[in-house]
Design an enzyme around this catalytic site. Structure first.
Site, PDB file in Angstrom:
ATOM      1  N   LYS A  72      -6.223   8.176  -2.445  1.00  0.00           N
ATOM      2  CA  LYS A  72      -4.987   8.515  -2.764  1.00  0.00           C
ATOM      3  C   LYS A  72      -4.191   8.712  -1.412  1.00  0.00           C
ATOM      4  O   LYS A  72      -2.935   8.239  -1.533  1.00  0.00           O
ATOM      5  CB  LYS A  72      -4.996   9.990  -3.431  1.00  0.00           C
ATOM      6  N   HIS A  96     -25.093  10.339  10.319  1.00  0.00           N
ATOM      7  CA  HIS A  96     -25.744   9.127  10.524  1.00  0.00           C
ATOM      8  C   HIS A  96     -24.452   8.262  11.092  1.00  0.00           C
ATOM      9  O   HIS A  96     -24.726   7.110  11.139  1.00  0.00           O
ATOM     10  CB  HIS A  96     -26.162   8.621   9.342  1.00  0.00           C
ATOM     11  N   ARG A 113       3.983  -3.763 -12.180  1.00  0.00           N
ATOM     12  CA  ARG A 113       3.136  -5.131 -11.851  1.00  0.00           C
ATOM     13  C   ARG A 113       3.303  -5.472 -10.408  1.00  0.00           C
ATOM     14  O   ARG A 113       2.774  -6.617  -9.956  1.00  0.00           O
ATOM     15  CB  ARG A 113       3.419  -6.083 -12.799  1.00  0.00           C
ATOM     16  N   CYS A 162       2.271  -9.540 -11.123  1.00  0.00           N
ATOM     17  CA  CYS A 162       3.821  -9.749 -11.387  1.00  0.00           C
ATOM     18  C   CYS A 162       4.011  -9.588 -12.835  1.00  0.00           C
ATOM     19  O   CYS A 162       3.194  -9.642 -13.733  1.00  0.00           O
ATOM     20  CB  CYS A 162       4.177 -11.303 -11.140  1.00  0.00           C
ATOM     21  N   GLU A 174      -3.097   5.145   0.190  1.00  0.00           N
ATOM     22  CA  GLU A 174      -2.244   4.155  -0.578  1.00  0.00           C
ATOM     23  C   GLU A 174      -1.024   4.746  -0.649  1.00  0.00           C
ATOM     24  O   GLU A 174       0.009   3.891  -0.551  1.00  0.00           O
ATOM     25  CB  GLU A 174      -2.728   3.862  -2.039  1.00  0.00           C
ATOM     26  N   GLU A 180     -12.095   9.436  -3.606  1.00  0.00           N
ATOM     27  CA  GLU A 180     -10.825   9.233  -4.395  1.00  0.00           C
ATOM     28  C   GLU A 180      -9.434  10.130  -3.567  1.00  0.00           C
ATOM     29  O   GLU A 180      -8.566   9.659  -3.464  1.00  0.00           O
ATOM     30  CB  GLU A 180     -10.850   9.718  -5.928  1.00  0.00           C
ATOM     31  N   LYS A 208       0.529  -1.702 -10.094  1.00  0.00           N
ATOM     32  CA  LYS A 208      -0.054  -0.882 -10.857  1.00  0.00           C
ATOM     33  C   LYS A 208      -1.221  -1.647 -11.728  1.00  0.00           C
ATOM     34  O   LYS A 208      -2.121  -1.073 -12.059  1.00  0.00           O
ATOM     35  CB  LYS A 208       1.043  -0.274 -11.899  1.00  0.00           C
ATOM     36  N   TRP A 226       4.535  -9.601  -7.294  1.00  0.00           N
ATOM     37  CA  TRP A 226       3.263  -9.074  -6.360  1.00  0.00           C
ATOM     38  C   TRP A 226       3.071 -10.197  -5.707  1.00  0.00           C
ATOM     39  O   TRP A 226       2.293 -11.250  -6.152  1.00  0.00           O
ATOM     40  CB  TRP A 226       2.510  -8.468  -7.110  1.00  0.00           C
ATOM     41  N   ASN A 230       2.840 -15.666 -13.555  1.00  0.00           N
ATOM     42  CA  ASN A 230       1.911 -14.209 -13.434  1.00  0.00           C
ATOM     43  C   ASN A 230       0.763 -14.887 -13.123  1.00  0.00           C
ATOM     44  O   ASN A 230       0.138 -15.609 -13.945  1.00  0.00           O
ATOM     45  CB  ASN A 230       2.098 -13.128 -14.339  1.00  0.00           C
ATOM     46  N   GLY A 231      -0.183 -14.955 -11.796  1.00  0.00           N
ATOM     47  CA  GLY A 231      -1.487 -15.140 -11.740  1.00  0.00           C
ATOM     48  C   GLY A 231      -1.415 -16.122 -10.664  1.00  0.00           C
ATOM     49  O   GLY A 231      -0.418 -16.261  -9.699  1.00  0.00           O
TER      50      GLY A 231
HETATM   51  C1  F6R Z   1      -5.305   3.697  -7.179  1.00  0.00           C
HETATM   52  C2  F6R Z   1      -5.282   2.777  -8.425  1.00  0.00           C
HETATM   53  C3  F6R Z   1      -6.228   1.770  -8.166  1.00  0.00           C
HETATM   54  C4  F6R Z   1      -6.574   1.513  -9.776  1.00  0.00           C
HETATM   55  C5  F6R Z   1      -7.443   0.128  -9.898  1.00  0.00           C
HETATM   56  C6  F6R Z   1      -7.996  -0.184 -11.479  1.00  0.00           C
HETATM   57  O1  F6R Z   1      -4.546   4.840  -7.231  1.00  0.00           O
HETATM   58  O2  F6R Z   1      -4.628   3.203  -9.219  1.00  0.00           O
HETATM   59  O3  F6R Z   1      -7.306   1.827  -7.272  1.00  0.00           O
HETATM   60  O4  F6R Z   1      -7.448   2.312 -10.142  1.00  0.00           O
HETATM   61  O5  F6R Z   1      -6.511  -1.010  -9.556  1.00  0.00           O
HETATM   62  O6  F6R Z   1      -6.769  -0.293 -12.132  1.00  0.00           O
HETATM   63  P1  F6R Z   1      -7.187  -0.181 -13.804  1.00  0.00           P
HETATM   64  O7  F6R Z   1      -7.602   1.178 -13.835  1.00  0.00           O
HETATM   65  O8  F6R Z   1      -5.973  -0.601 -14.451  1.00  0.00           O
HETATM   66  O9  F6R Z   1      -8.326  -1.239 -13.969  1.00  0.00           O
END
Ligand code: F6R
Length: 607
Positions: free
Chosen positions: A483, A502, A27, A2, A486, A479, A602, A74, A98-99
């Site tokens: 990507k 396996h 956020r 948030c 998500e 990764e 984010k 969020w 927030n939290g």
């Molecule tokens: C995926 C993504 C997340 C962040 C993760 C850590 O695309 O962005 O998996 O990598 O939430 O976030 P940070 O790097 O801000 O600690």
């Protein structure tokens, strides 16, 4: 997570609150709301979904008050609907949060026993009711907040607005970030400096346990014990304002395309090209004296750490332990004092990574953080900061931050190798030359976009996708799968190619594309054998390789994407580009919200 904002302004603040919330949408974007005082009385507008819904509401029913608070959510407690949207209010106050308040159930039970009726399922309403309870007993707003804060457990940041108090906002920080902004006859609270960038560049950060009372003429800050304290004011560079999408349809596309530039900038920060040598940040230790490196991070940053494990172990012969931070923090890892704990984070605010950093500090580790946001809590709390120079990353799916993290981590591994004597000066020179070539290799990789767009239409038809890779391509497979899932919501898994037989090989059929990331490196032939196993079972392969790999693999694939030949050590940086573009185009083709995928945020400031 948030985002929260509070503004003591000179005119109507609601538009400014919304503007600040736009910068905090990274956020969370499940719902949003604003509260102001209209002739001394609390008024709120709240809306489910993105901020534009709130803006629409405000255009039909404007708020004109000169003091206000706002929130972008969020969801943690309670569905993301309008009822649960912040600000939460009673007849005496409104609050944004927030939290998580961990003991909210016990607190709510106590209040309910006193006859308090709750309107929402949120933990935040408990805070509103607790402070209201104190006010009803005749306490002033400051006294009521002071009496309430010690009762709350968890990680949170709060901002309160009180009925009839036209010149007072109260904010508190406990484990979640909160900044104060200083203007001309105006004052601000914000989750970060970015939110306040259009209004002021003078910021001070509250420290854990601090709470502050703002009026238009300034701020009074107290620590957890209630003692007045000063927190240094900093001038935040103007560049922290929200970037535009430029000519791109989405921030994610822009950020993918920015990579040659920002990776180049990051590499230049760590390399002295005149000496062909790596420039390490100032370290209070030498890697020569270190016998173990522990890395913790989350999500994409964790995958960057997984790649780095190969680099540190190969180039510096330094054993690496790596964990997702949410496990590391509770694993009670025994750490010998004087070793190095490394943390990787774009935001620098990820709750689990921050908690791991604190654990490592308590265990006498040297802390080293690879962070993108220079003003973040992690950058401030770590003994050494190795910045990534990706600039603000707005797309929720991390792209340019990932490749900048890889650049920094490779430079650190090379530097560590030099200090430990496992790399000679000549090795270092060669590796620096290899690093220097990365931006142009990435530019070349971007030229495959047309082909990637075409093949993404096939991927878009799939329900499940498997990504395979060996060596440093294994974390890249993880990764790539992250990507894709998500932003397109297609189920995808990354596997070490050698693990296929396996178990996961049972999944192979014509319906499931298998994406193989295989630069022509030392394990290329092994990966080709695994591809054969897939092909023999009717699996459809999308091979991402380089020119030599394409020539040697000689396999019947659904499609082969050919990247430029590169030294295997930097292949993760180059091959990240097609993995990102593939996820991007698949999601765009499917009509998904690429920059703000559902359920995500984010910056993950809750555990
Ligand atoms: C995926 C993504 C997340 C962040 C993760 C850590 O695309 O962005 O998996 O990598 O939430 O976030 P940070 O790097 O801000 O600690």
């Amino acid at each position: 997570m948030c985002g929260i904002v509070g503004i003591l302004g000179r005119g109507a603040v609601a538009p400014l609150v919304v503007d600040a919330l736009k910068r905090l949408e990274y956020r969370g974007y499940d719902s949003a709301g604003v509260a102001t005082l209209e002739n001394g009385h609390l008024e709120r507008r709240r809306a489910e979904g993105k901020l534009r819904n709130l803006e629409l509401k405000l255009s039909h029913a404007p708020l004109t008050g000169a003091i206000g608070i706002g929130h972008t959510r969020w969801a943690t407690h309670g569905r993301p609907n309008e009822t649960n949207a912040h600000p939460h209010a009673t007849d005496k106050l409104a609050v944004v949060h927030n939290g998580i308040i961990e003991n909210f159930r016990a607190l709510r039970d106590d209040l309910q026993a006193k006859g308090v009726v709750f309107d929402t399922e949120t933990d935040t309403e408990v805070v509103a009711q607790l402070v209201t309870d104190e006010l009803r007993q005749g306490r002033s707003p400051t006294e009521a907040v002071a009496a309430t804060l010690p009762k709350l457990r968890g990680a949170f940041a709060l901002v309160f607005l009180f009925e009839g108090e036209e010149d007072q906002l109260i904010g508190a920080r406990h484990g979640a970030p909160l900044a104060i902004g200083y203007g001309e006859g105006e004052m601000y609270f914000g989750s970060d400096a970015l939110a306040l960038a259009p209004f002021t560049d003078e910021i001070s950060y509250l420290e854990d346990g601090d709470w502050a009372v703002l009026s238009r003429s300034g701020a009074t800050i107290r620590d957890a014990q209630g003692h007045p304290v000063e927190r240094a004011r900093q001038t935040i560079p103007a560049g922290s304002a929200v970037a535009s999408k430029g000519n791109h349809r989405h921030f994610m596309a822009k950020e993918i395309y920015e990579q040659p530039e920002v990776v180049g900038r990051t590499i230049a920060h760590y390399v002295d090209f005149s000496r062909c040598a790596v420039r390490l940040p100032e370290l209070p230790f030498s890697f020569r004296d270190v016998s173990r490196l522990s890395i913790s991070a989350c999500g994409t940053a964790y995958y960057a750490g997984l790649v780095a494990r190969y680099w540190f172990e190969r180039l510096a012969r330094l054993p690496v332990e790596i964990d997702v931070a949410s496990e590391f923090r509770y694993r009670e890892v025994p750490l010998d004092p004087g070793q190095v704990a490394l943390f990787v984070s774009q935001s620098g605010e990820t709750a689990d990574t921050l908690a791991s950093l604190r654990y490592a500090k308590d265990q006498g580790q040297h802390t080293l953080a690879v962070v993108n946001v220079p003003t973040s809590t992690m950058a401030r709390d770590s003994a050494v900061v190795a910045p990534t120079l990706a600039g603000p990353e707005i797309g929720v799916a991390s792209t340019k931050a990932f490749t900048c993290q890889l650049s920094v981590l490779l430079a650190l591994a090379i530097g560590a190798g030099r200090q430990r004597g496992t790399l000679t000066e000549a090795d270092e020179r060669r590796l620096v030359e290899v690093l220097a070539a990365v931006p142009s290799l990435m530019t070349e990789a971007l030229r495959s976009e047309g082909e990637i767009e075409t093949v993404s239409r096939e991927i878009a038809k799939a329900k499940d996708v498997l990504y395979l890779g060996r060596g440093t391509s294994y974390p890249l497979a993880l990764e790539g799968a992250l990507k894709l899932k998500e932003i397109s919501y297609i189920h995808a898994e990354g596997y070490a190619a050698g693990e296929l037989k396996h178990g996961p090989i049972a999944l192979i059929d014509e319906a499931m594309p298998v994406i193989v990331i295989a630069p022509h490196d030392a394990v290329f032939e092994k990966t080709v054998s695994n591809m054969q196993e897939v092909a023999a079972r009717g699996g459809r392969i999308l091979l991402i390789t380089d020119r030599r790999g394409a020539a040697e693999a000689a396999m019947d694939t659904m499609s082969t994407l050919v990247m430029p030949d590169c030294d295997p050590v930097v292949a993760p940086l180059v091959f990240a580009v097609p993995a990102q573009l593939l996820a991007y185009h698949t999601a765009v083709f499917m009509g998904k919200d690429v920059d703000q995928p559902r359920n995500l945020a984010k910056s993950v400031t809750v555990e």
